[in-house]
Design an enzyme around this catalytic site. Sequence first.
Site, PDB file in Angstrom:
ATOM      1  CG  ASP A 323      -1.911   1.128   1.213  1.00 16.88           C
ATOM      2  OD1 ASP A 323      -2.784   1.110   0.326  1.00 16.88           O
ATOM      3  OD2 ASP A 323      -1.803   2.032   2.056  1.00 16.88           O
ATOM      4  CB  ILE A 324       0.857   4.293  -2.057  1.00 22.74           C
ATOM      5  CG1 ILE A 324       1.208   3.436  -3.276  1.00 22.74           C
ATOM      6  CG2 ILE A 324       1.627   5.611  -2.102  1.00 22.74           C
ATOM      7  CD1 ILE A 324       0.860   4.085  -4.594  1.00 22.74           C
ATOM      8  CG  ASP A 367      -3.559   3.627  -1.934  1.00 16.92           C
ATOM      9  OD1 ASP A 367      -4.514   2.849  -1.732  1.00 16.92           O
ATOM     10  OD2 ASP A 367      -3.033   4.314  -1.049  1.00 16.92           O
TER      11      ASP A 367
END
Length: 504
Positions: A323-324, A367
């Site tokens: 995950d960003i 994301d």
Amino acid sequence: MTSNNDVESLMLPNGVRTKIMATLAPPPVSDRLDSSGNVRRSHMDLTGGREGILHYLPWWCFQKKFVHEDVEKLYQEYYHKQKQRDTVWVFVAAAIFTAYALCLQCISDLSLSDWTDKRIALVLCCLVNVVAVLFFLFLELKISEAVWAIVPFVAWAMFYAQVFLDAVFDDRITNWTDALGWTLVLVYVIYVLLPLRMYSCIVLSLITSLTHIVLIAIDLPSSSLILQVIANSLLLVGANLMGAMSHVFTDKKHRKSYLETRTAMRVKLELEERTREQERLLLSVLPEHVAEQIRNDIGEVVDGQFKKIYMSRHENVSILFADIVGFTAISSTYSAADLVQILNELFARFDKLAEKFHQLRIKILGDCYYCISGAPQERSDHAVLCVHMGLSMVDAIKYVREKTKSPVDMRVGIHTGAVLAGIFGQRQWQFDVYSKDVELANKMESGGKPGRVHISEKTFAYLRGEFEVEPGDGSSRDETIKSSGLKTYFIVKILKPVSKRLQV
């Protein structure tokens, strides 16, 4: 209709598919109109080929040709490939003629006293023709285009030389009029069998006919010369007319066959291109092994109320979630179009890494990017490759950090266990994996830290000492990890390189 053999007989240079598709594709609208706004003639239309000396010759002395130069060039290559096979028959006919003349020589005079000066030339010519036939039959595909350009003229010269030798050596022939029959045959053969354009056929036929007329004029007495020349000239003109008409009709037939062949190839190429596009589209939605199962099952009758379910269970699979971190801050400062472009470039890099490290990408959720290793093909190093994938993703996020000038990072979590993988949905297919271990992998990501690869103890058991780790203490950051009783670790550094493993 054009058969498969007709399609395969179109033997053209490399890149022919590109050439054919270029000539088959319709030109732009601007290219279809002339300066006056009128529609131009199609590139498949025919126009008369009155060029040079042909401008002053009758209508049958010129051939129609395609308006588009590329189409005409490809047709000429196709036509010559078709007619090259007929050239062999010219040598066969010449050999038969020589054998016939030699037999007549032997029957008329059984003695061998004059063998050397009258018959040896015919024997040599016959052998040359036989060798030429064998040469073309066995080496046809290896002969260069430069050699094929002079072969028709050599065949004509060989045939006419044998007619000349027979007339000179045969005692039964009193003058050149007796050789008229074979001369007429040669004139007709020039038009029908030799792979030449009309103007070349006319030139060779005129040389043959005029040479015959001149030899008659030299050989015959003046009392019967005029009538004999007129009679032979009429016969030769008739042979030329018949040959020219045959050449025109043969060219028309070949052009029709060529257009049918082009159409068949166009349909074949378009079907192949559409098949490739459908294949790419299918593989963009489904993994290759699942797509192969679906293709094999197409057309089968389904028994029961529900359609076939494509589902499989895989043990010992490593699941990666990434995950960003800081994505929300970026989304508030960039437009939607710019944000999508940045994510697209980043995920494209992730896809290349997934291919490099033998990962199967499952899905992209906003994301979040997640993939698995060890399915559908089992691998003993699935956990090691998954960790390398996570470390590479942490390095790849630096591209976004530098481009956006914002403190974004990757948070990666990995867990190893069993998954149930398959297709869900009837109208819109979606490939996904489900299990408790998938949920734990997701919690390993959310319970991790930015810029670190967070792994469970089950994943650690498969690393075989290839990485240096430190305690991750994931239970203090996530309640699910705590309730499962899993120990977690952070990857510190790589102890063994992965290069050799990627070559497998």
